[in-house]
Design a protein around this motif. Sequence first.
Motif, PDB file in Angstrom:
ATOM      1  N   TYR A  25      -4.342 115.685 -17.087  1.00 19.87           N
ATOM      2  CA  TYR A  25      -3.123 115.059 -17.584  1.00 19.87           C
ATOM      3  C   TYR A  25      -3.335 114.524 -18.995  1.00 19.87           C
ATOM      4  N   ARG A  26      -2.446 114.928 -19.913  1.00 14.54           N
ATOM      5  CA  ARG A  26      -2.471 114.431 -21.289  1.00 14.54           C
ATOM      6  C   ARG A  26      -1.040 114.053 -21.658  1.00 14.54           C
ATOM      7  N   PHE A  27      -0.772 112.758 -21.733  1.00 10.49           N
ATOM      8  CA  PHE A  27       0.592 112.275 -21.911  1.00 10.49           C
ATOM      9  C   PHE A  27       1.200 112.744 -23.228  1.00 10.49           C
ATOM     10  N   ASN A  28       0.440 112.685 -24.319  1.00  8.48           N
ATOM     11  CA  ASN A  28       0.996 113.042 -25.628  1.00  8.48           C
ATOM     12  C   ASN A  28       1.421 114.501 -25.687  1.00  8.48           C
ATOM     13  N   ASP A  29       0.715 115.369 -24.982  1.00 13.60           N
ATOM     14  CA  ASP A  29       1.043 116.801 -25.024  1.00 13.60           C
ATOM     15  C   ASP A  29       2.256 117.151 -24.169  1.00 13.60           C
ATOM     16  N   TRP A  30       2.741 116.215 -23.350  1.00 16.64           N
ATOM     17  CA  TRP A  30       3.925 116.492 -22.540  1.00 16.64           C
ATOM     18  C   TRP A  30       5.190 116.560 -23.391  1.00 16.64           C
ATOM     19  N   LYS A  31       5.100 116.169 -24.644  1.00 11.13           N
ATOM     20  CA  LYS A  31       6.265 116.252 -25.518  1.00 11.13           C
ATOM     21  C   LYS A  31       6.639 117.694 -25.830  1.00 11.13           C
ATOM     22  N   ASP A  32       5.745 118.617 -25.544  1.00 11.71           N
ATOM     23  CA  ASP A  32       6.021 120.025 -25.829  1.00 11.71           C
ATOM     24  C   ASP A  32       5.635 120.882 -24.631  1.00 11.71           C
ATOM     25  N   LEU A  33       6.048 120.437 -23.435  1.00  9.91           N
ATOM     26  CA  LEU A  33       5.734 121.188 -22.218  1.00  9.91           C
ATOM     27  C   LEU A  33       7.017 121.767 -21.634  1.00  9.91           C
ATOM     28  N   VAL A  34       7.550 121.198 -20.581  1.00  9.50           N
ATOM     29  CA  VAL A  34       8.808 121.683 -20.006  1.00  9.50           C
ATOM     30  C   VAL A  34       9.981 121.286 -20.900  1.00  9.50           C
ATOM     31  N   LEU A  35       9.985 120.048 -21.346  1.00  7.06           N
ATOM     32  CA  LEU A  35      10.988 119.561 -22.291  1.00  7.06           C
ATOM     33  C   LEU A  35      10.358 119.490 -23.674  1.00  7.06           C
ATOM     34  N   ARG A  36      11.167 119.803 -24.692  1.00  5.63           N
ATOM     35  CA  ARG A  36      10.682 119.702 -26.060  1.00  5.63           C
ATOM     36  C   ARG A  36      11.264 118.460 -26.704  1.00  5.63           C
ATOM     37  N   ALA A  37      10.391 117.578 -27.127  1.00  2.00           N
ATOM     38  CA  ALA A  37      10.845 116.344 -27.756  1.00  2.00           C
ATOM     39  C   ALA A  37      11.407 116.637 -29.139  1.00  2.00           C
ATOM     40  N   PRO A  38      12.203 115.747 -29.700  1.00  2.00           N
ATOM     41  CA  PRO A  38      12.677 115.931 -31.084  1.00  2.00           C
ATOM     42  C   PRO A  38      11.507 116.085 -32.051  1.00  2.00           C
ATOM     43  N   VAL A  39      11.748 116.821 -33.110  1.00  2.00           N
ATOM     44  CA  VAL A  39      10.675 117.093 -34.071  1.00  2.00           C
ATOM     45  C   VAL A  39      10.132 115.811 -34.669  1.00  2.00           C
ATOM     46  N   LEU A  61       9.511 113.108 -33.254  1.00  2.00           N
ATOM     47  CA  LEU A  61       8.580 112.443 -32.347  1.00  2.00           C
ATOM     48  C   LEU A  61       7.295 113.239 -32.129  1.00  2.00           C
ATOM     49  N   MET A  62       7.276 114.492 -32.550  1.00  2.00           N
ATOM     50  CA  MET A  62       6.077 115.323 -32.361  1.00  2.00           C
ATOM     51  C   MET A  62       5.173 115.153 -33.577  1.00  2.00           C
ATOM     52  N   LYS A  63       4.458 114.039 -33.601  1.00  2.00           N
ATOM     53  CA  LYS A  63       3.670 113.673 -34.771  1.00  2.00           C
ATOM     54  C   LYS A  63       2.212 114.109 -34.666  1.00  2.00           C
ATOM     55  N   ARG A  64       1.781 114.536 -33.496  1.00  2.00           N
ATOM     56  CA  ARG A  64       0.370 114.890 -33.307  1.00  2.00           C
ATOM     57  C   ARG A  64       0.234 116.318 -32.789  1.00  2.00           C
ATOM     58  N   ARG A  65      -0.856 116.927 -33.146  1.00  2.00           N
ATOM     59  CA  ARG A  65      -1.161 118.262 -32.639  1.00  2.00           C
ATOM     60  C   ARG A  65      -1.679 118.135 -31.207  1.00  2.00           C
ATOM     61  N   PRO A  66      -1.655 119.236 -30.435  1.00  2.00           N
ATOM     62  CA  PRO A  66      -2.139 119.168 -29.049  1.00  2.00           C
ATOM     63  C   PRO A  66      -3.577 118.679 -28.985  1.00  2.00           C
ATOM     64  N   SER A  67      -3.801 117.593 -28.255  1.00  2.00           N
ATOM     65  CA  SER A  67      -5.144 117.016 -28.167  1.00  2.00           C
ATOM     66  C   SER A  67      -6.096 117.893 -27.371  1.00  2.00           C
ATOM     67  N   MET A  68      -5.567 118.797 -26.517  1.00  2.00           N
ATOM     68  CA  MET A  68      -6.429 119.659 -25.713  1.00  2.00           C
ATOM     69  C   MET A  68      -7.242 120.611 -26.584  1.00  2.00           C
ATOM     70  N   LEU A  69      -6.769 120.891 -27.830  1.00  2.00           N
ATOM     71  CA  LEU A  69      -7.477 121.808 -28.718  1.00  2.00           C
ATOM     72  C   LEU A  69      -8.535 121.104 -29.553  1.00  2.00           C
ATOM     73  N   LYS A  70      -8.544 119.779 -29.535  1.00  2.00           N
ATOM     74  CA  LYS A  70      -9.499 118.975 -30.295  1.00  2.00           C
ATOM     75  C   LYS A  70      -9.528 119.382 -31.768  1.00  2.00           C
ATOM     76  N   PRO A  71      -8.376 119.346 -32.442  1.00  2.00           N
ATOM     77  CA  PRO A  71      -8.356 119.756 -33.856  1.00  2.00           C
ATOM     78  C   PRO A  71      -9.020 118.715 -34.742  1.00  2.00           C
ATOM     79  N   GLN A  72      -9.440 119.135 -35.923  1.00  2.00           N
ATOM     80  CA  GLN A  72     -10.038 118.202 -36.875  1.00  2.00           C
ATOM     81  C   GLN A  72      -8.995 117.215 -37.394  1.00  2.00           C
ATOM     82  N   ASP A  73      -7.837 117.732 -37.765  1.00  2.00           N
ATOM     83  CA  ASP A  73      -6.735 116.898 -38.237  1.00  2.00           C
ATOM     84  C   ASP A  73      -5.736 116.766 -37.099  1.00  2.00           C
TER      85      ASP A  73
END
Length: 591
Positions: free
Chosen positions: A558-572, A574-586
Amino acid sequence: MWSKVIEYFPDWKAWMQAIVMTLIALGSYRIHGRLYKWGYNQPKQDGQQQGNSHQQGDGQPQNIAQQKVDGQQQGENQQQNDGQQPSDPWQQPQSQPSPQLTGNYDADMALIKEQLGNNSDVHFRDFRISIRNSRAVLIFVEGMQNEALINRQVMQNLMDNSFVKFEGYAMHNQSQAFAAYLKDKLLPISKISEVTDLYELEQSILFGFTALLIDGLPHALLVGEPAPKVRAINEPTSEALLRGPRIGFTEVLGENTALLRQHGRGADLELKMIEVGSRIKRNLVIAYMKEIVNKELLQEVEDRIANMNMDFISESGYVEQLIEDNWLSPFQQVQNTERPDRVISALLEGRIGILLDGTPFALIVPVTFSMLLQSPEDYYERWLPGSLLRTLRFFVAFLALMIPALYISFISFHPGLIPTELAITIIETRQGVPFPSLIEVLILEVSIEILREAGIRLPKPIGPAMGIVGGLIIGDAAVQAGIVSPILVIAVAVTAISSFAIPIYSAGITLRILRFSGMLFAATLGMFGTILFFLFICSHLTKLKSFGVPYITPASPYRFNDWKDLVLRAPVTLMKRRPSMLKPQDKKRRS
């Protein structure tokens, strides 16, 4: 009191069914685990996975270039027999030096014609260079170069009778002076390279380069680049959109990388080219954002690509099968796409794109299950319509997978769960049907699959008409003949239409395969089997990974922040972070 409590407990038959289902689940899990381990370790026995970093016990990855060389040497067919060396100098093992150009025009031409002279599409254009009256030849493959450019910029300049001096290029070695003068003054072509290795020269000519061989020069010049016949850039056929770019990849790698550059202007986009294939080589490009991508993920992708060992990688589907985590899984662990905008969007999330020369389908890794039900149009529309359409796709994916199994369960085992009026209607429509529900469903499902495949293979003008008319005729005829019931025709039609709503064609194929397995479970154990089948899929998806990323994340883990782009898509906004599951540098989308 206790007698009333005992009445609510199931009888011994229900307990036996529960025990049997538990044993089936445990047995299937064990069999799957053993098959997976066998398939995962099998390539190591063939020498294909020796350098893979995720399979090494010490955790120290080898040098990627060395892995590639080792993999190619291990996969090539040995040409030595009983200690005898091959007589053909072009096919010597890589451990022995390849023959080199000598500068002797007659000897070099004899060796080149010995290898390429039997090819009817390889042409040798002999002429003389007017500056020093020396012999020269252009070697090229018909239809693989820009003939107008070669005639105008190469032959016309070299065959010009006007006397030209090149004292400024005086050297101790006149051959070097003339070669420098050719590249600096006489050949106004952007790309010129020197080749001294005869094997490399042969490969370059067959790949479409034009080779210029001049008497006295100890090397050949490769002028220009291959220019094969290609199709124009068109709209993607497998990923149609109502709103969005109308540009898709082509079969030319250079055009595809240019499309990525066009969509992703910025110095952050890096394209790393690698040669793949042990006998027939092709260029493969790894695309990523160097300030975003996880370095460990990039290293893993490079390792797996370096360990691919096949004679010829003809399409990106081969790459997909060679680098995926679990080849036994029916779910794809690498996403394919024809859309540059989808690739760029994935790169900006921290994913990696793979492009292969000769195919319009690019690959994206890692992939999660939710990506297979997402469309670029979800982001081009406002968040409310985008969320509604995405939710609809999740729902139709469930229908495409479970409707036949649920039909069999209700009709054959649990008719009491159906509302009374509907049950009476279904009983009336099934009067005279001679087959059990499983055979009835199989007849229609197999017919639909045949029509679907036939519609794809038929010519485009008659393919859609054949599918529609064939489905109507077969369905109506089957009902009139009493082979199937009308309610089943409706259920199968809804199932087929639902499978067409999946944005990724490969994901639809997966659901079609699993649908038949669900029907067998339902026909054996009824609703218990249907539920068991669904739990099998859920447990498999929970265990499955794509390049180390859990397949159903952010649902599990479970990753709460990534649920903004799962079944429902949050407004742009509010999508301020990249998917944490990918562990990006930025981690931030917005600076």
